[in-house]
Motif scaffolding. Structure first.
Motif, PDB file in Angstrom:
ATOM      1  N   ASN A  84       0.858  -1.182   0.000  1.00 32.59           N
ATOM      2  CA  ASN A  84       0.000   0.000   0.000  1.00 32.59           C
ATOM      3  C   ASN A  84       0.896   1.235   0.000  1.00 32.59           C
ATOM      4  O   ASN A  84       1.583   1.516   0.979  1.00 32.59           O
ATOM      5  CB  ASN A  84      -0.913  -0.007   1.225  1.00 32.59           C
ATOM      6  CG  ASN A  84      -1.856   1.186   1.263  1.00 32.59           C
ATOM      7  OD1 ASN A  84      -1.717   2.128   0.489  1.00 32.59           O
ATOM      8  ND2 ASN A  84      -2.817   1.152   2.173  1.00 32.59           N
ATOM      9  N   ALA A  85       0.904   1.958  -1.105  1.00 33.61           N
ATOM     10  CA  ALA A  85       1.792   3.112  -1.251  1.00 33.61           C
ATOM     11  C   ALA A  85       1.131   4.426  -0.856  1.00 33.61           C
ATOM     12  O   ALA A  85       1.682   5.496  -1.103  1.00 33.61           O
ATOM     13  CB  ALA A  85       2.304   3.206  -2.678  1.00 33.61           C
ATOM     14  N   SER A  86      -0.037   4.355  -0.239  1.00 28.34           N
ATOM     15  CA  SER A  86      -0.700   5.586   0.201  1.00 28.34           C
ATOM     16  C   SER A  86      -0.109   6.060   1.527  1.00 28.34           C
ATOM     17  O   SER A  86       0.195   5.257   2.400  1.00 28.34           O
ATOM     18  CB  SER A  86      -2.199   5.338   0.382  1.00 28.34           C
ATOM     19  OG  SER A  86      -2.816   6.466   0.994  1.00 28.34           O
TER      20      SER A  86
ATOM     21  N   VAL B 203       0.415  -4.439  -5.863  1.00 31.80           N
ATOM     22  CA  VAL B 203       0.927  -3.094  -5.573  1.00 31.80           C
ATOM     23  C   VAL B 203      -0.201  -2.099  -5.819  1.00 31.80           C
ATOM     24  O   VAL B 203      -0.817  -2.093  -6.881  1.00 31.80           O
ATOM     25  CB  VAL B 203       2.177  -2.748  -6.411  1.00 31.80           C
ATOM     26  CG1 VAL B 203       3.365  -3.567  -5.941  1.00 31.80           C
ATOM     27  CG2 VAL B 203       1.958  -2.982  -7.892  1.00 31.80           C
ATOM     28  N   ALA B 204      -0.477  -1.286  -4.826  1.00 27.14           N
ATOM     29  CA  ALA B 204      -1.593  -0.349  -4.896  1.00 27.14           C
ATOM     30  C   ALA B 204      -1.104   1.050  -4.575  1.00 27.14           C
ATOM     31  O   ALA B 204      -0.340   1.247  -3.617  1.00 27.14           O
ATOM     32  CB  ALA B 204      -2.691  -0.759  -3.919  1.00 27.14           C
ATOM     33  N   THR B 205      -1.561   2.018  -5.356  1.00 25.35           N
ATOM     34  CA  THR B 205      -1.060   3.372  -5.177  1.00 25.35           C
ATOM     35  C   THR B 205      -2.135   4.415  -5.468  1.00 25.35           C
ATOM     36  O   THR B 205      -2.984   4.205  -6.337  1.00 25.35           O
ATOM     37  CB  THR B 205       0.133   3.632  -6.122  1.00 25.35           C
ATOM     38  OG1 THR B 205       0.649   4.954  -5.914  1.00 25.35           O
ATOM     39  CG2 THR B 205      -0.270   3.493  -7.581  1.00 25.35           C
ATOM     40  N   PRO B 206      -2.087   5.536  -4.763  1.00 21.96           N
ATOM     41  CA  PRO B 206      -2.855   6.694  -5.216  1.00 21.96           C
ATOM     42  C   PRO B 206      -2.183   7.241  -6.465  1.00 21.96           C
ATOM     43  O   PRO B 206      -0.994   6.993  -6.703  1.00 21.96           O
ATOM     44  CB  PRO B 206      -2.743   7.676  -4.042  1.00 21.96           C
ATOM     45  CG  PRO B 206      -1.498   7.275  -3.328  1.00 21.96           C
ATOM     46  CD  PRO B 206      -1.346   5.806  -3.513  1.00 21.96           C
TER      47      PRO B 206
ATOM     48  N   TYR C 162      -0.650  10.165  -8.644  1.00 25.35           N
ATOM     49  CA  TYR C 162      -0.063  11.509  -8.576  1.00 25.35           C
ATOM     50  C   TYR C 162       0.406  11.894  -9.977  1.00 25.35           C
ATOM     51  O   TYR C 162       1.312  11.264 -10.530  1.00 25.35           O
ATOM     52  CB  TYR C 162       1.138  11.528  -7.615  1.00 25.35           C
ATOM     53  CG  TYR C 162       0.806  11.206  -6.172  1.00 25.35           C
ATOM     54  CD1 TYR C 162      -0.440  11.501  -5.637  1.00 25.35           C
ATOM     55  CD2 TYR C 162       1.736  10.592  -5.355  1.00 25.35           C
ATOM     56  CE1 TYR C 162      -0.737  11.215  -4.317  1.00 25.35           C
ATOM     57  CE2 TYR C 162       1.443  10.303  -4.021  1.00 25.35           C
ATOM     58  CZ  TYR C 162       0.208  10.616  -3.509  1.00 25.35           C
ATOM     59  OH  TYR C 162      -0.092  10.325  -2.201  1.00 25.35           O
ATOM     60  N   PHE C 163      -0.215  12.913 -10.563  1.00 30.15           N
ATOM     61  CA  PHE C 163       0.164  13.383 -11.897  1.00 30.15           C
ATOM     62  C   PHE C 163       0.174  12.232 -12.908  1.00 30.15           C
ATOM     63  O   PHE C 163       1.127  12.057 -13.668  1.00 30.15           O
ATOM     64  CB  PHE C 163       1.521  14.097 -11.861  1.00 30.15           C
ATOM     65  CG  PHE C 163       1.505  15.372 -11.074  1.00 30.15           C
ATOM     66  CD1 PHE C 163       1.085  16.573 -11.646  1.00 30.15           C
ATOM     67  CD2 PHE C 163       1.878  15.373  -9.743  1.00 30.15           C
ATOM     68  CE1 PHE C 163       1.050  17.747 -10.914  1.00 30.15           C
ATOM     69  CE2 PHE C 163       1.844  16.546  -8.991  1.00 30.15           C
ATOM     70  CZ  PHE C 163       1.428  17.734  -9.585  1.00 30.15           C
ATOM     71  N   ALA C 164      -0.891  11.439 -12.894  1.00 27.13           N
ATOM     72  CA  ALA C 164      -1.077  10.318 -13.821  1.00 27.13           C
ATOM     73  C   ALA C 164       0.027   9.287 -13.712  1.00 27.13           C
ATOM     74  O   ALA C 164       0.360   8.598 -14.682  1.00 27.13           O
ATOM     75  CB  ALA C 164      -1.197  10.812 -15.262  1.00 27.13           C
ATOM     76  N   SER C 165       0.583   9.136 -12.514  1.00 25.32           N
ATOM     77  CA  SER C 165       1.667   8.185 -12.287  1.00 25.32           C
ATOM     78  C   SER C 165       1.536   7.573 -10.893  1.00 25.32           C
ATOM     79  O   SER C 165       0.826   8.108 -10.040  1.00 25.32           O
ATOM     80  CB  SER C 165       3.030   8.886 -12.389  1.00 25.32           C
ATOM     81  OG  SER C 165       3.250   9.404 -13.674  1.00 25.32           O
ATOM     82  N   PRO C 166       2.258   6.457 -10.648  1.00 20.71           N
ATOM     83  CA  PRO C 166       2.309   5.938  -9.279  1.00 20.71           C
ATOM     84  C   PRO C 166       3.008   6.947  -8.378  1.00 20.71           C
ATOM     85  O   PRO C 166       3.737   7.830  -8.857  1.00 20.71           O
ATOM     86  CB  PRO C 166       3.155   4.660  -9.411  1.00 20.71           C
ATOM     87  CG  PRO C 166       3.161   4.335 -10.868  1.00 20.71           C
ATOM     88  CD  PRO C 166       3.020   5.630 -11.586  1.00 20.71           C
ATOM     89  N   SER C 167       2.845   6.809  -7.089  1.00 26.97           N
ATOM     90  CA  SER C 167       3.560   7.685  -6.165  1.00 26.97           C
ATOM     91  C   SER C 167       5.057   7.490  -6.349  1.00 26.97           C
ATOM     92  O   SER C 167       5.535   6.395  -6.659  1.00 26.97           O
ATOM     93  CB  SER C 167       3.173   7.378  -4.716  1.00 26.97           C
ATOM     94  OG  SER C 167       3.768   6.161  -4.289  1.00 26.97           O
TER      95      SER C 167
ATOM     96  N   VAL D 115       2.352 -14.258  -9.446  1.00 25.66           N
ATOM     97  CA  VAL D 115       1.286 -13.474 -10.089  1.00 25.66           C
ATOM     98  C   VAL D 115       1.326 -12.039  -9.575  1.00 25.66           C
ATOM     99  O   VAL D 115       1.431 -11.797  -8.368  1.00 25.66           O
ATOM    100  CB  VAL D 115      -0.095 -14.094  -9.834  1.00 25.66           C
ATOM    101  CG1 VAL D 115      -1.196 -13.256 -10.472  1.00 25.66           C
ATOM    102  CG2 VAL D 115      -0.138 -15.521 -10.375  1.00 25.66           C
ATOM    103  N   GLY D 116       1.256 -11.079 -10.491  1.00 28.01           N
ATOM    104  CA  GLY D 116       1.281  -9.673 -10.117  1.00 28.01           C
ATOM    105  C   GLY D 116      -0.041  -8.981 -10.417  1.00 28.01           C
ATOM    106  O   GLY D 116      -0.744  -9.341 -11.372  1.00 28.01           O
ATOM    107  N   ALA D 117      -0.373  -8.002  -9.604  1.00 23.09           N
ATOM    108  CA  ALA D 117      -1.576  -7.192  -9.841  1.00 23.09           C
ATOM    109  C   ALA D 117      -1.295  -5.765  -9.405  1.00 23.09           C
ATOM    110  O   ALA D 117      -0.706  -5.534  -8.344  1.00 23.09           O
ATOM    111  CB  ALA D 117      -2.773  -7.751  -9.080  1.00 23.09           C
ATOM    112  N   ALA D 118      -1.704  -4.813 -10.224  1.00 27.08           N
ATOM    113  CA  ALA D 118      -1.531  -3.391  -9.930  1.00 27.08           C
ATOM    114  C   ALA D 118      -2.889  -2.743  -9.731  1.00 27.08           C
ATOM    115  O   ALA D 118      -3.841  -3.033 -10.455  1.00 27.08           O
ATOM    116  CB  ALA D 118      -0.781  -2.699 -11.073  1.00 27.08           C
ATOM    117  N   ILE D 119      -2.964  -1.861  -8.744  1.00 28.34           N
ATOM    118  CA  ILE D 119      -4.201  -1.143  -8.433  1.00 28.34           C
ATOM    119  C   ILE D 119      -3.892   0.346  -8.370  1.00 28.34           C
ATOM    120  O   ILE D 119      -2.898   0.762  -7.761  1.00 28.34           O
ATOM    121  CB  ILE D 119      -4.775  -1.584  -7.075  1.00 28.34           C
ATOM    122  CG1 ILE D 119      -5.197  -3.047  -7.125  1.00 28.34           C
ATOM    123  CG2 ILE D 119      -5.946  -0.711  -6.657  1.00 28.34           C
ATOM    124  CD1 ILE D 119      -5.545  -3.605  -5.769  1.00 28.34           C
TER     125      ILE D 119
END
Length: 205
Positions: A7-9, A80-83, A85-90, A112-116
């Motif tokens: 969680n990258a928030s 991997v989950a992120t808010p 920022y400027f159309a990019s991951p943190s 197995v990978g998953a991006a949110i």
């Protein structure tokens, strides 16, 4: 089976956490253990290309990256989950993933990978594109859902009202669980795909 969730928030109970909780509940129902690491508030610097990791087996900067590395190695999947920022991951997440993937030499094939991505309004698909590249360069199958793996909300708690986004997370978790279980069965019966010695082509002579 195990899944490591990042969680990258910077907000411990923000909208990114809400999205991940939907997945956690499904993993529990599927008999899959999940662990969430929240890195959004940590000072994680970028890679300096020192190649110390090639000698020591870990990153020269002893922070969350080195904590996550053995957890990632033991896991069957990575979320991997992120808010957005400027159309990019943190920036924190990108620095974290650059160093995590570069400093770890264990075989990531068939994890197995998953991006949110979670946003107020836009930039989610561009963010997912950036994150999926970490998986695709490592031989990791990418889990998908019924739509883009994104959820929406601005103020903390807004994502609770995003019924479609929360459903997307549950579907993503079910699909990811199916992939991990199928790969485990395939590995047992057929083994992993044959690999060749890497052919390095450098275009600067």
């Amino acid at each position: 089976m195990k899944v490591l969730m990042i969680n990258a928030s910077p907000h411990p109970n923000g909208n990114t956490a809400i999205a991940l909780r939907e997945m956690e509940q499904v993993f529990a129902q599927e008999g899959i253990e999940s662990e969430t690491m929240r890195i959004g508030s940590e000072a994680i610097r970028g890679c300096i290309a020192c190649n110390s990791c090639a000698k020591t087996g870990k990153c020269v900067f002893d922070d969350a990256v080195n904590v996550a590395a053995p957890k990632f190695e033991a896991a069957d999947g990575l979320v991997v989950a992120t808010p957005v920022y400027f159309a990019s991951p943190s920036g924190t997440l990108e620095s974290f993933l650059d160093r995590l993937f570069y400093s770890t030499s264990f075989d990531k094939t068939m994890k197995v990978g998953a991006a949110i991505s979670v946003a107020r309004r836009a930039g989610t698909t561009a963010t997912m594109d950036a994150l999926n590249k970490y998986f695709s360069i490592s031989g990791m199958p990418i889990a998908s859902s019924q739509y883009w793996n994104d959820a929406f909300g601005r103020a903390p708690g807004d994502t609770e009202q995003d019924a479609e986004g929360r459903q997307i997370m549950r579907t993503l978790a079910r699909n990811m669980a199916f992939l991990m279980k199928s790969i485990a069965l395939g590995r047992e019966k057929y083994g992993l795909p044959e690999t060749e010695e890497h052919a390095w082509t450098h275009f600067i002579r």
